[in-house]
Design a protein around this motif. Structure first.
Motif, PDB file in Angstrom:
ATOM      1  N   MET A   1     -12.581  42.832  47.781  1.00 25.86           N
ATOM      2  CA  MET A   1     -12.508  43.554  49.020  1.00 25.86           C
ATOM      3  C   MET A   1     -12.431  45.026  48.679  1.00 25.86           C
ATOM      4  SD  MET A   1      -9.464  43.253  51.853  1.00 25.86           S
ATOM      5  CE  MET A   1      -8.029  43.309  50.835  1.00 25.86           C
ATOM      6  N   GLY A   2     -12.971  45.861  49.555  1.00 32.21           N
ATOM      7  CA  GLY A   2     -12.862  47.299  49.365  1.00 32.21           C
ATOM      8  C   GLY A   2     -11.413  47.743  49.454  1.00 32.21           C
ATOM      9  N   ASP A   3     -11.154  48.999  49.153  1.00 34.84           N
ATOM     10  CA  ASP A   3      -9.796  49.515  49.264  1.00 34.84           C
ATOM     11  C   ASP A   3      -9.316  49.398  50.697  1.00 34.84           C
ATOM     12  OD1 ASP A   3      -9.757  50.228  46.591  1.00 34.84           O
ATOM     13  OD2 ASP A   3     -10.536  52.225  46.985  1.00 34.84           O
ATOM     14  N   ARG A   4      -8.028  49.116  50.845  1.00 36.33           N
ATOM     15  CA  ARG A   4      -7.439  48.921  52.176  1.00 36.33           C
ATOM     16  C   ARG A   4      -6.008  49.411  52.152  1.00 36.33           C
ATOM     17  NH1 ARG A   4      -7.134  44.619  56.324  1.00 36.33           N
ATOM     18  NH2 ARG A   4      -4.978  44.706  56.983  1.00 36.33           N
ATOM     19  N   LYS A   5      -5.604  50.167  53.175  1.00 36.05           N
ATOM     20  CA  LYS A   5      -4.240  50.662  53.259  1.00 36.05           C
ATOM     21  C   LYS A   5      -3.769  50.598  54.705  1.00 36.05           C
ATOM     22  CE  LYS A   5      -1.265  54.612  52.520  1.00 36.05           C
ATOM     23  NZ  LYS A   5      -1.190  56.045  52.334  1.00 36.05           N
ATOM     24  N   ASP A   6      -2.654  49.922  54.899  1.00 32.05           N
ATOM     25  CA  ASP A   6      -1.987  49.850  56.194  1.00 32.05           C
ATOM     26  C   ASP A   6      -1.238  51.171  56.362  1.00 32.05           C
ATOM     27  OD1 ASP A   6      -0.414  49.181  58.412  1.00 32.05           O
ATOM     28  OD2 ASP A   6       0.897  47.853  57.270  1.00 32.05           O
ATOM     29  N   LEU A   7      -1.606  51.964  57.358  1.00 33.45           N
ATOM     30  CA  LEU A   7      -0.915  53.229  57.593  1.00 33.45           C
ATOM     31  C   LEU A   7       0.476  52.967  58.144  1.00 33.45           C
ATOM     32  CD1 LEU A   7      -3.577  55.547  59.258  1.00 33.45           C
ATOM     33  CD2 LEU A   7      -2.723  55.613  56.919  1.00 33.45           C
ATOM     34  N   ARG A   8       1.455  53.676  57.635  1.00 26.89           N
ATOM     35  CA  ARG A   8       2.827  53.596  58.140  1.00 26.89           C
ATOM     36  C   ARG A   8       3.238  54.995  58.574  1.00 26.89           C
ATOM     37  NH1 ARG A   8       5.520  48.661  58.649  1.00 26.89           N
ATOM     38  NH2 ARG A   8       4.346  47.169  57.438  1.00 26.89           N
ATOM     39  N   LEU A   9       3.674  55.099  59.824  1.00 21.59           N
ATOM     40  CA  LEU A   9       4.051  56.388  60.387  1.00 21.59           C
ATOM     41  C   LEU A   9       5.550  56.615  60.369  1.00 21.59           C
ATOM     42  CD1 LEU A   9       1.662  56.249  63.478  1.00 21.59           C
ATOM     43  CD2 LEU A   9       1.196  57.189  61.214  1.00 21.59           C
ATOM     44  N   PRO A  18       3.132  42.952  65.168  1.00 22.94           N
ATOM     45  CA  PRO A  18       2.513  42.117  64.145  1.00 22.94           C
ATOM     46  C   PRO A  18       1.225  42.728  63.604  1.00 22.94           C
ATOM     47  CG  PRO A  18       1.942  41.286  66.297  1.00 22.94           C
ATOM     48  CD  PRO A  18       2.884  42.450  66.518  1.00 22.94           C
ATOM     49  N   PHE A  19       0.868  43.895  64.108  1.00 22.85           N
ATOM     50  CA  PHE A  19      -0.363  44.559  63.702  1.00 22.85           C
ATOM     51  C   PHE A  19      -0.054  45.989  63.292  1.00 22.85           C
ATOM     52  CE2 PHE A  19       0.088  44.802  68.295  1.00 22.85           C
ATOM     53  CZ  PHE A  19       0.024  46.172  68.523  1.00 22.85           C
ATOM     54  N   SER A  20      -1.028  46.632  62.672  1.00 21.40           N
ATOM     55  CA  SER A  20      -0.896  48.013  62.221  1.00 21.40           C
ATOM     56  C   SER A  20      -1.448  48.967  63.274  1.00 21.40           C
ATOM     57  CB  SER A  20      -1.682  48.188  60.918  1.00 21.40           C
ATOM     58  OG  SER A  20      -1.641  49.528  60.495  1.00 21.40           O
ATOM     59  N   LEU A  21      -0.877  50.142  63.355  1.00 22.08           N
ATOM     60  CA  LEU A  21      -1.421  51.164  64.247  1.00 22.08           C
ATOM     61  C   LEU A  21      -2.707  51.749  63.675  1.00 22.08           C
ATOM     62  CD1 LEU A  21       1.881  52.949  65.307  1.00 22.08           C
ATOM     63  CD2 LEU A  21       0.560  51.248  66.578  1.00 22.08           C
ATOM     64  N   GLY A  22      -2.908  51.615  62.384  1.00 24.88           N
ATOM     65  CA  GLY A  22      -4.138  52.081  61.745  1.00 24.88           C
ATOM     66  C   GLY A  22      -4.303  51.473  60.366  1.00 24.88           C
ATOM     67  N   VAL A  23      -5.552  51.235  59.983  1.00 24.93           N
ATOM     68  CA  VAL A  23      -5.876  50.706  58.662  1.00 24.93           C
ATOM     69  C   VAL A  23      -6.984  51.568  58.087  1.00 24.93           C
ATOM     70  CG1 VAL A  23      -6.763  48.731  57.367  1.00 24.93           C
ATOM     71  CG2 VAL A  23      -5.272  48.357  59.342  1.00 24.93           C
ATOM     72  N   VAL A  24      -6.785  52.069  56.884  1.00 20.53           N
ATOM     73  CA  VAL A  24      -7.809  52.839  56.186  1.00 20.53           C
ATOM     74  C   VAL A  24      -8.472  51.898  55.187  1.00 20.53           C
ATOM     75  CG1 VAL A  24      -8.241  54.788  54.640  1.00 20.53           C
ATOM     76  CG2 VAL A  24      -6.482  54.974  56.408  1.00 20.53           C
ATOM     77  N   SER A  25      -9.801  51.861  55.182  1.00 19.33           N
ATOM     78  CA  SER A  25     -10.486  50.970  54.253  1.00 19.33           C
ATOM     79  C   SER A  25     -11.818  51.568  53.836  1.00 19.33           C
ATOM     80  CB  SER A  25     -10.709  49.593  54.884  1.00 19.33           C
ATOM     81  OG  SER A  25     -11.579  49.696  55.974  1.00 19.33           O
ATOM     82  N   SER A  26     -12.353  51.020  52.766  1.00 22.32           N
ATOM     83  CA  SER A  26     -13.677  51.429  52.301  1.00 22.32           C
ATOM     84  C   SER A  26     -14.397  50.186  51.807  1.00 22.32           C
ATOM     85  CB  SER A  26     -13.544  52.450  51.172  1.00 22.32           C
ATOM     86  OG  SER A  26     -12.925  51.853  50.043  1.00 22.32           O
ATOM     87  N   GLY A  27     -15.686  50.308  51.638  1.00 24.96           N
ATOM     88  CA  GLY A  27     -16.440  49.177  51.118  1.00 24.96           C
ATOM     89  C   GLY A  27     -17.431  48.626  52.121  1.00 24.96           C
TER      90      GLY A  27
END
Length: 134
Positions: A1-9, A18-27
């Motif tokens: 899988m490409g890079d993935r980061k769950d943003l935490r504010l 149960p979900f993220s406010l934002g997810v950064v990903s590539s690929g």
């Protein structure tokens, strides 16, 4: 899988969701169509039963993930349409929890009607796929 980061504010609200406010990903990405509660033969499942329809939607998304070589943890966003947001929120919370692996982003929208008036739920997914071998 490409890079993935769950943003935490750092907001307390985030721990309750149960979900993220934002997810950064590539690929590479898979964008599903709007997936509805149809069985293998195209018949609508669970008419009048929002839990059965939601389960069928996720079963159908699971088939798509498997065909693409992905899993629930690769989903980075769900877009959910329902004809009854209160029933969906109240009745499907536990069911949905097992599909929210790695806290994907999610949007829930109430609509007046879906493509067939017997449908109560339609779900799209955006999926980060494994990189192709070179």
């Amino acid at each position: 899988m490409g890079d993935r980061k769950d943003l935490r504010l750092g907001k307390p609200l985030e721990d309750k969701l149960p979900f993220s406010l934002g997810v950064v990903s590539s690929g590479r990405f898979l964008h599903t169509a709007g997936i509805t509660a149809r069985d293998r033969d195209g018949e609508i499942v669970g008419v009048g039963d929002i839990v059965a329809q939601t389960r069928q939607c996720y079963d159908n998304i699971g088939d798509i993930l498997a065909a693409a070589g992905a899993g629930w943890g690769d989903v980075i966003k769900y877009l959910i349409f329902t004809t009854d947001i209160q029933a969906f929120s109240d009745q499907t919370r536990e069911l949905r929890a097992k599909y929210y692996v790695n806290r994907p982003a999610a949007t829930l929208i109430e609509v007046s009607r879906l493509a067939d008036p017997r449908m109560m739920v339609e779900i799209e997914a955006i999926v980060s796929l494994p990189d192709e071998a070179s």
